[in-house]
Write a protein that holds these residues in place. Structure first.
Motif, PDB file in Angstrom:
ATOM      1  N   PRO A 184       0.811  -1.231   0.000  1.00 19.98           N
ATOM      2  CA  PRO A 184       0.000   0.000   0.000  1.00 19.98           C
ATOM      3  C   PRO A 184       0.840   1.274   0.000  1.00 19.98           C
ATOM      4  O   PRO A 184       0.505   2.242  -0.687  1.00 19.98           O
ATOM      5  N   ASP A 185       1.922   1.298   0.781  1.00 19.68           N
ATOM      6  CA  ASP A 185       2.757   2.496   0.834  1.00 19.68           C
ATOM      7  C   ASP A 185       3.454   2.750  -0.498  1.00 19.68           C
ATOM      8  O   ASP A 185       3.544   3.891  -0.965  1.00 19.68           O
ATOM      9  N   GLU A 186       3.940   1.661  -1.100  1.00 20.47           N
ATOM     10  CA  GLU A 186       4.655   1.808  -2.366  1.00 20.47           C
ATOM     11  C   GLU A 186       3.723   2.270  -3.486  1.00 20.47           C
ATOM     12  O   GLU A 186       4.073   3.159  -4.277  1.00 20.47           O
ATOM     13  N   HIS A 191       1.827   6.808  -6.943  1.00 21.50           N
ATOM     14  CA  HIS A 191       0.741   7.656  -7.429  1.00 21.50           C
ATOM     15  C   HIS A 191       0.807   9.058  -6.818  1.00 21.50           C
ATOM     16  O   HIS A 191      -0.163   9.818  -6.924  1.00 21.50           O
ATOM     17  N   GLU A 192       1.953   9.361  -6.187  1.00 24.23           N
ATOM     18  CA  GLU A 192       2.204  10.683  -5.605  1.00 24.23           C
ATOM     19  C   GLU A 192       1.150  11.057  -4.567  1.00 24.23           C
ATOM     20  O   GLU A 192       0.739  12.209  -4.460  1.00 24.23           O
ATOM     21  N   LEU A 193       0.728  10.046  -3.793  1.00 24.72           N
ATOM     22  CA  LEU A 193      -0.265  10.283  -2.752  1.00 24.72           C
ATOM     23  C   LEU A 193       0.341  10.365  -1.359  1.00 24.72           C
ATOM     24  O   LEU A 193      -0.357  10.688  -0.404  1.00 24.72           O
ATOM     25  N   ASP A 194       1.617  10.059  -1.242  1.00 27.84           N
ATOM     26  CA  ASP A 194       2.211  10.012   0.091  1.00 27.84           C
ATOM     27  C   ASP A 194       3.722  10.143  -0.017  1.00 27.84           C
ATOM     28  O   ASP A 194       4.291  10.091  -1.107  1.00 27.84           O
ATOM     29  N   GLU A 195       4.354  10.328   1.147  1.00 28.28           N
ATOM     30  CA  GLU A 195       5.804  10.361   1.189  1.00 28.28           C
ATOM     31  C   GLU A 195       6.354   8.964   0.936  1.00 28.28           C
ATOM     32  O   GLU A 195       5.640   7.977   0.951  1.00 28.28           O
ATOM     33  N   ARG A 196       7.674   8.895   0.749  1.00 25.62           N
ATOM     34  CA  ARG A 196       8.303   7.601   0.496  1.00 25.62           C
ATOM     35  C   ARG A 196       8.052   6.625   1.644  1.00 25.62           C
ATOM     36  O   ARG A 196       8.058   7.007   2.807  1.00 25.62           O
ATOM     37  N   PRO A 197       7.835   5.356   1.324  1.00 30.69           N
ATOM     38  CA  PRO A 197       7.693   4.349   2.391  1.00 30.69           C
ATOM     39  C   PRO A 197       8.959   4.293   3.237  1.00 30.69           C
ATOM     40  O   PRO A 197      10.065   4.449   2.721  1.00 30.69           O
ATOM     41  N   LYS A 198       8.788   4.050   4.507  1.00 25.14           N
ATOM     42  CA  LYS A 198       9.944   4.042   5.404  1.00 25.14           C
ATOM     43  C   LYS A 198      10.525   2.654   5.620  1.00 25.14           C
ATOM     44  O   LYS A 198      11.627   2.501   6.076  1.00 25.14           O
ATOM     45  N   ARG A 199       9.796   1.630   5.301  1.00 25.78           N
ATOM     46  CA  ARG A 199      10.313   0.285   5.512  1.00 25.78           C
ATOM     47  C   ARG A 199       9.516  -0.689   4.662  1.00 25.78           C
ATOM     48  O   ARG A 199       8.446  -0.365   4.158  1.00 25.78           O
ATOM     49  N   ILE A 200      10.024  -1.878   4.540  1.00 29.62           N
ATOM     50  CA  ILE A 200       9.333  -2.903   3.771  1.00 29.62           C
ATOM     51  C   ILE A 200       9.515  -4.255   4.443  1.00 29.62           C
ATOM     52  O   ILE A 200      10.565  -4.544   5.006  1.00 29.62           O
ATOM     53  N   LYS A 201       8.478  -5.053   4.393  1.00 34.81           N
ATOM     54  CA  LYS A 201       8.574  -6.438   4.865  1.00 34.81           C
ATOM     55  C   LYS A 201       7.901  -7.336   3.835  1.00 34.81           C
ATOM     56  O   LYS A 201       6.752  -7.728   3.994  1.00 34.81           O
ATOM     57  N   PRO A 202       8.603  -7.662   2.733  1.00 39.58           N
ATOM     58  CA  PRO A 202       7.987  -8.537   1.728  1.00 39.58           C
ATOM     59  C   PRO A 202       7.659  -9.900   2.309  1.00 39.58           C
ATOM     60  O   PRO A 202       8.157 -10.293   3.361  1.00 39.58           O
ATOM     61  N   ALA A 203       6.810 -10.614   1.587  1.00 35.70           N
ATOM     62  CA  ALA A 203       6.433 -11.954   2.031  1.00 35.70           C
ATOM     63  C   ALA A 203       7.654 -12.842   2.120  1.00 35.70           C
ATOM     64  O   ALA A 203       8.674 -12.595   1.501  1.00 35.70           O
ATOM     65  N   LEU A 204       7.536 -13.886   2.938  1.00 35.10           N
ATOM     66  CA  LEU A 204       8.659 -14.795   3.100  1.00 35.10           C
ATOM     67  C   LEU A 204       9.025 -15.424   1.771  1.00 35.10           C
ATOM     68  O   LEU A 204       8.230 -16.108   1.154  1.00 35.10           O
ATOM     69  N   VAL A 510      13.884   3.903  -5.913  1.00 31.60           N
ATOM     70  CA  VAL A 510      12.633   4.654  -5.908  1.00 31.60           C
ATOM     71  C   VAL A 510      12.172   4.949  -4.497  1.00 31.60           C
ATOM     72  O   VAL A 510      11.888   6.088  -4.138  1.00 31.60           O
ATOM     73  N   PHE A 511      12.121   3.916  -3.648  1.00 31.65           N
ATOM     74  CA  PHE A 511      11.530   4.070  -2.321  1.00 31.65           C
ATOM     75  C   PHE A 511      12.532   4.508  -1.261  1.00 31.65           C
ATOM     76  O   PHE A 511      12.130   4.907  -0.169  1.00 31.65           O
ATOM     77  N   LYS A 512      13.820   4.379  -1.566  1.00 31.47           N
ATOM     78  CA  LYS A 512      14.899   4.879  -0.707  1.00 31.47           C
ATOM     79  C   LYS A 512      14.993   4.181   0.639  1.00 31.47           C
ATOM     80  O   LYS A 512      15.609   4.696   1.560  1.00 31.47           O
ATOM     81  N   TYR A 513      14.368   3.023   0.802  1.00 29.01           N
ATOM     82  CA  TYR A 513      14.614   2.266   2.023  1.00 29.01           C
ATOM     83  C   TYR A 513      15.599   1.144   1.710  1.00 29.01           C
ATOM     84  O   TYR A 513      15.834   0.799   0.555  1.00 29.01           O
ATOM     85  N   LYS A 514      16.172   0.592   2.774  1.00 29.67           N
ATOM     86  CA  LYS A 514      17.163  -0.474   2.602  1.00 29.67           C
ATOM     87  C   LYS A 514      16.467  -1.837   2.620  1.00 29.67           C
ATOM     88  O   LYS A 514      15.530  -2.057   3.392  1.00 29.67           O
ATOM     89  N   GLU A 535      -2.166  -1.369 -11.857  1.00 23.79           N
ATOM     90  CA  GLU A 535      -2.177  -0.691 -10.564  1.00 23.79           C
ATOM     91  C   GLU A 535      -1.186   0.467 -10.529  1.00 23.79           C
ATOM     92  O   GLU A 535      -1.389   1.452  -9.822  1.00 23.79           O
ATOM     93  N   ILE A 536      -0.081   0.336 -11.249  1.00 22.31           N
ATOM     94  CA  ILE A 536       0.894   1.414 -11.360  1.00 22.31           C
ATOM     95  C   ILE A 536       1.147   1.661 -12.846  1.00 22.31           C
ATOM     96  O   ILE A 536       0.885   0.805 -13.690  1.00 22.31           O
TER      97      ILE A 536
END
Length: 545
Positions: A184-186, A191-204, A510-514, A535-536
């Motif tokens: 959702p954050d990404e 879509h330029e609706l929010d600031e960059r996501p701060k973290r990510i936890k992809p599925a296992l 793009v998202f600038k998180y590690k 979606e994008i």
């Protein structure tokens, strides 16, 4: 009469988040995280007690099955309390006390199903909150009943339309097991609706890989563990819960019980030849997402979208190849001015080719740009290797590899192909339907497309590190059938270096998180899927600096 029953629990999901309902009910995703697992554990005692018992003036019934042809809903109640001939549904929730509409709608629907079954009017039900060990009385008034019917109709309309809702992108996303799929954050950021996501936890994804390449070994199953044995001696003993992938190279026996268990647990098995060439894989039924595959096929038949995706893949590959060369131009040895000049010329030539990508109007033009850029890159590849290590390299050769360096590159690309295939199948796409690589029987075109941006920064990086740190030497190779191949005794070093590289972190452009390279494979596959389903608006390749 309804032809299909909608599960009771899915109505709760729709009220909570229509997008999550879409992923679970339409695309068939089932993601387990700590919150979901905790809820299952806390519900176990509810579902394992006796079905009917008397408690004072009440009759307690556990896990009743209810179904309604009128409403088109079915499912199990957690508990029903019957008093004076009136049944009252009780729904158990793991959280503390709360006033959640989704839980109230689910409970009200249970009450309506009980009314249809018993013919008795039911005025209310109860929600028992396991966390606080308290329960709330929920009146089944006209307003809640109407709200319940409305949500039921909306859920049915979504099932019929199969149109994915937009992300809710609020506090409901916190702790949601579907977040790694939904992103959702990404999506909001793109879509330029929010600031960059701060973290990510992809599925296992592919966390722990078991490599087995010793001839005569057998992979067996015992209980909830996988064993690697040779001549009745146990070499490895690994719990299934700690295993993400199995890679088999050469003459290794995989028993039928082990094979069935790995497939059941969703653990892919990759097969390589004794010389490290990718043969194929046993793939579990990871995704039932036929809608995504239909979208993939539509894009594959759309020349304009194929070209746009191909430009992204080629841009990512050339960018990362240039980065690999640029990182090493400062390490020129004294007396190597001519080699440095050639390196700088290659970097400039690749930069010119990259500028030509947006102007390409056909895939054949892109193929030419990519081929010329790769020729420049591999023409300077030897510059990235320390000369005293004894590894020569003149050009890229594949079948058979003409030298030790080419043998390492081919081996690395085989492993990378397997990992990209796994990421693609976890997401639910077809690895054989690509956009840049031309379709050919048995050719995993999409895997080859998506791995282009990862070749230099994962596979090539591993090879360069192994050579320059003397972890692998020319003595670790053998010549056979006109080619060079890595000896089995040295492969463990290669596997270790490859896994180490995948666990290293980078900053997403793009998202600038590690995130780790391992996670990046899955994230890029998911972003590609979101482009395919509209979606994008564009797919952005992973590039490094």
């Amino acid at each position: 009469m309804s032809e299909t029953y909608m599960p009771l629990s899915q109505i709760n999901t729709y009220v909570f988040c229509p997008r999550r309902f879409y992923y679970e009910s339409v695309e068939g995703h089932q993601i387990i995280n700590a919150h979901v697992e905790e809820g299952k554990i806390k519900h176990e005692h509810v579902h394992t007690e006796v079905k009917n018992r008397r408690k004072g003036d009440k009759i307690i019934s556990h896990r009743q099955y209810l179904a309604s042809d009128t409403l088109g809903v079915s499912g199990y109640t957690d508990l029903v309390e019957e008093k004076n001939g009136v049944p009252y549904p009780v729904e158990f929730k793991k959280a503390g006390m709360g006033n959640w509409l989704n839980d109230q709608v689910q409970l009200c629907l249970q009450g309506m199903l009980l009314e249809e079954k018993t013919g008795v009017s039911i005025p209310h039900g109860y929600i028992f909150y396991i966390g606080s060990k308290r329960r709330r009385k929920v009146p089944f008034d006209a307003e809640l009943r109407e709200t319940t019917r409305r949500y039921l109709n909306e859920a049915r309309a979504l099932l019929a339309s199969r149109k994915i809702p937009k992300p809710v992108h609020d506090n409901r996303c916190n702790g949601c097991s579907m977040r790694p799929v939904c992103l959702p954050d990404e999506v909001a950021y793109l879509h330029e609706l929010d600031e960059r996501p701060k973290r990510i936890k992809p599925a296992l994804g592919i966390e722990n890989v078991l490599y087995v390449d010793e001839p005569g070994c057998a992979i067996k199953k015992t209980g909830e563990r996988i064993l690697v044995a040779k001549e009745n001696e146990i070499i490895r003993d690994i719990p299934l819960i700690h295993l993400g992938q199995v890679v088999i190279s050469g003459n290794v026996n995989l028993t039928t019980p082990a094979m069935q268990t790995l497939l059941h647990e969703g653990i892919p098995v990759v097969f390589l030849s004794a010389y490290g060439r990718y043969h194929g894989a046993l793939t579990p039924q990871v995704s039932r997402n036929s809608l995504l595959r239909r979208a993939q096929h539509r894009v594959a038949d759309n020349a304009e979208k194929c070209l746009a995706l191909s430009k992204a893949f080629v841009h990512g590959k050339i960018w990362n190849m240039r980065t690999m060369l640029q990182r090493r131009k400062w390490r020129a040895e004294k007396g190597a001015e001519d080699a440095l000049a050639a390196l700088l010329a290659s970097i400039k030539a690749m930069h010119r080719m990259q500028k030509r990508i947006p102007r390409a109007t056909e895939l054949t033009q892109l193929l030419g740009i990519e081929g010329n850029a790769s020729a420049e890159y591999f023409g300077s590849f030897a510059f990235m290797l320390k000369s005293e290590m004894g590894f020569g390299f003149e050009r890229r050769s594949r079948r058979p590899p003409a030298d030790a360096t080419n043998a390492l590159l081919s081996f690395a690309y085989s492993l990378l192909t397997a990992d990209v295939m796994a990421a693609i199948q976890i997401v639910g796409m077809d690895p054989y339907i690509g956009f840049f690589h031309q379709m050919k029987y048995g050719k995993p075109c999409l895997a080859l497309d998506l791995m282009e941006e990862f070749r230099p920064i994962i596979a090539d990086s591993v090879v360069i590190t192994l050579i320059n740190t003397r972890q692998i030497t020319p003595a670790d190779f053998e010549q056979s059938h006109g080619g060079w191949y890595l000896k089995s005794s040295a492969r463990k070093k290669f596997y270790a270096a490859y896994e180490t590289r995948k666990n290293e972190t980078l900053t997403h452009p793009v998202f600038k998180y590690k995130l780790s390279f391992r996670r990046a494979l899955e994230l890029q596959a998911r972003l590609l899927a979101k482009y395919l389903t509209d979606e994008i608006d564009a797919y952005t390749p992973l590039t490094v600096r």
